[in-house]
Structures are given as structure tokens and as C-alpha cells.
Design an enzyme around this catalytic site. Structure first.
Site, PDB file in Angstrom:
ATOM      1  N   GLU A   1      -1.262  -9.044   4.759  1.00 56.67           N
ATOM      2  CA  GLU A   1      -1.002  -9.201   6.194  1.00 56.67           C
ATOM      3  C   GLU A   1      -2.285  -9.179   7.026  1.00 56.67           C
ATOM      4  O   GLU A   1      -2.270  -9.571   8.199  1.00 56.67           O
ATOM      5  CB  GLU A   1      -0.039  -8.114   6.699  1.00 56.67           C
ATOM      6  CG  GLU A   1      -0.625  -6.723   6.845  1.00 56.67           C
ATOM      7  CD  GLU A   1      -0.637  -5.896   5.571  1.00 56.67           C
ATOM      8  OE1 GLU A   1      -0.823  -4.666   5.663  1.00 56.67           O
ATOM      9  OE2 GLU A   1      -0.449  -6.480   4.475  1.00 56.67           O
TER      10      GLU A   1
ATOM     11  N   CYS B   1       0.840  -1.196   0.000  1.00 54.77           N
ATOM     12  CA  CYS B   1       0.000   0.000   0.000  1.00 54.77           C
ATOM     13  C   CYS B   1       0.883   1.257   0.000  1.00 54.77           C
ATOM     14  O   CYS B   1       1.560   1.538  -0.977  1.00 54.77           O
ATOM     15  CB  CYS B   1      -0.976  -0.037   1.173  1.00 54.77           C
ATOM     16  SG  CYS B   1      -2.353   1.119   1.010  1.00 54.77           S
TER      17      CYS B   1
ATOM     18  N   HIS C   1      -3.611  -5.737   1.058  1.00 54.84           N
ATOM     19  CA  HIS C   1      -2.969  -6.044   2.335  1.00 54.84           C
ATOM     20  C   HIS C   1      -3.039  -7.536   2.670  1.00 54.84           C
ATOM     21  O   HIS C   1      -3.935  -7.963   3.422  1.00 54.84           O
ATOM     22  CB  HIS C   1      -3.645  -5.252   3.456  1.00 54.84           C
ATOM     23  CG  HIS C   1      -3.406  -3.790   3.397  1.00 54.84           C
ATOM     24  ND1 HIS C   1      -2.334  -3.182   4.016  1.00 54.84           N
ATOM     25  CD2 HIS C   1      -4.096  -2.797   2.782  1.00 54.84           C
ATOM     26  CE1 HIS C   1      -2.380  -1.876   3.798  1.00 54.84           C
ATOM     27  NE2 HIS C   1      -3.433  -1.622   3.051  1.00 54.84           N
TER      28      HIS C   1
END
Length: 232
Positions: free
Chosen positions: A205, A86, A203
Site C-alpha cells: 500500500e 505486517c 507494505h
């Protein structure tokens, strides 16, 4: 694998990234303040998401001038691994570590939703625990995620196999409807020429544990941990 997460003023995804890395490696990553100037003994440098310096000027433009950036460039130049997610992807393009730029989303609105990514190649340290053509879900949250590059640069990325992920339907179709931010050729992430630097907008994660709603992003971190533990 020894990982470092670079923390800039305004970054807000460093803890999410730390959870994903610790889960994959069994060790806490080092948090590096952007004014530090050394990355000794680090295998993986991560630039997480958020709004570095409040996204003033352009997203990532101020962070790209931080004191830590020469050390990150040196790490990349000697073949070290770098992951930018990002805002981290935006910083990598502003710093010249990856080509192109991230522009305002095509609809000029901030997007916060799930998307689906198709793995374009699985023979890299980042994607080795996926399969080529596999589709996985990932949250996105950005206002400037519209990947842009010249036609020559896009052709080069395609020709050299440096497109990492594309926005796709859950069935793996690369269509306009799956490309929420308008990125050129549905590109969601790209590699450097040596495949050691990866920038992507969504994302992974945030999907590494069933308590988060899924584990679609976990293979990226598990693959990195396996590759860099062997390399170390």
C-alpha cells in the site's frame, strides 16, 4: 468492491491502506473500530500494519481477541476476502486464520527498508494483475517479521501452492541475502487454503502512486478491485 479496514489501538497504517483502496475502487473504505461486532455488506476485510495494543504479549496476540474477530472469522468462513499486512499478518496467525507465526527478526533489530518480492502464483484474486515469477519492490517495517512454521506445515504450504510471495533479489533469485528478517524458505506472504485470505509482511500500500516513489504495489489493489467488483 466494498472494503473495511479494521482499526485497533496502536495501528498506524490504516490511512495508507485507505488511500490504496480508494484509488483502486473509487470509494472510501469503511473504518471499523475493533470493538464493533458486525461486517455486513463487506467484500474485503483489511487488517493493516502498526503496533496493535502496543505489541504487548506478542505482536497481534491481544488484537486476535478483539470483539470484531468472530465477524472476521465468519467472513472468512463464508469465502470472504481478508488481507492482513505486517501487524495484520501477525493478527491472522495469532487468530488461527493462517498457519505459522511471526518471530523476532533474525538480527533482533527493527527493519525499515525496501525489499523485493517474487510472485509465486498469479492465479489468485490478490495477484491476478501480476505475473507468476514477477518481482516487485515493497517497503518493509517490522521487528517481528520472521515467518516460522513446522517443516510439515511449510511442506504443506509449498505442496498446495499457498506461498504467495518470497523475498528475492531484484533479479528474482531466492537467496539468503534477500531474506532480511530470516523467514523460513524466504516466505513473505501466504494464502489460506481457499486463497481468499492473504497475509504478508511488506507494505504494498506504500507504493501505489508515483508521488510515493513508485507503483509496484498498485497491481495488488487493482486486481482485488477487478475481481471483487465482478464477483459483486
Amino acid at each position: 468492491m466494498r472494503a473495511a479496514i479494521v482499526v485497533f489501538p496502536g495501528i498506524n497504517r490504516e490511512r495508507d491502506m485507505a488511500i490504496a483502496l480508494e484509488q483502486a475502487t473509487g470509494r472510501k473504505p469503511r473504518m471499523v473500530w475493533h470493538k464493533e461486532t458486525a461486517l455486513d455488506g463487506i467484500d474485503l476485510v483489511v487488517l493493516p500494519g502498526g503496533f496493535s495494543h502496543g505489541d504487548y504479549l506478542r505482536c497481534g496476540a491481544m488484537a486476535a481477541q478483539s470483539p470484531i474477530m468472530p465477524a472476521i472469522r465468519a467472513h472468512a468462513d463464508r469465502g470472504g476476502h481478508v488481507l492482513g499486512v505486517c501487524n495484520g499478518f501477525q493478527i491472522l496467525t495469532e487468530a488461527g486464520l493462517l498457519p505459522g507465526a511471526l518471530l523476532r527478526n533474525a538480527g533482533l533489530r527493527f527493519l525499515s527498508q525496501d525489499c523485493h518480492l517474487r510472485v509465486e502464483r498469479a492465479d489468485t484474486d490478490f495477484a491476478r494483475h501480476y505475473q507468476s515469477g514477477q518481482v516487485f519492490r515493497a517497503p518493509l517495517a517490522h521487528g517481528d517479521g520472521n515467518y516460522f512454521a513446522s517443516d510439515d506445515t511449510l511442506d504443506q504450504l509449498e505442496g498446495e501452492g499457498l506461498v504467495a510471495f518470497r523475498y528475492a533479489t531484484p533479479e528474482g533469485e531466492i537467496v539468503r541475502e534477500a531474506n532480511f528478517n530470516g523467514s523460513a524458505r524466504n516466505i513473505a506472504g501466504i494464502y489460506s487454503a481457499n486463497l481468499r485470505v492473504l497475509g504478508l509482511m511488506p507494505h504494498p500500500e506504500d507504493l501505489v502512486d508515483p508521488l510515493m516513489g513508485g507503483t509496484d504495489g498498485k497491481p495488488l489493489f487493482d486486481g482485488l478491485a477487478a475481481a471483487l467488483t465482478v464477483a459483486a
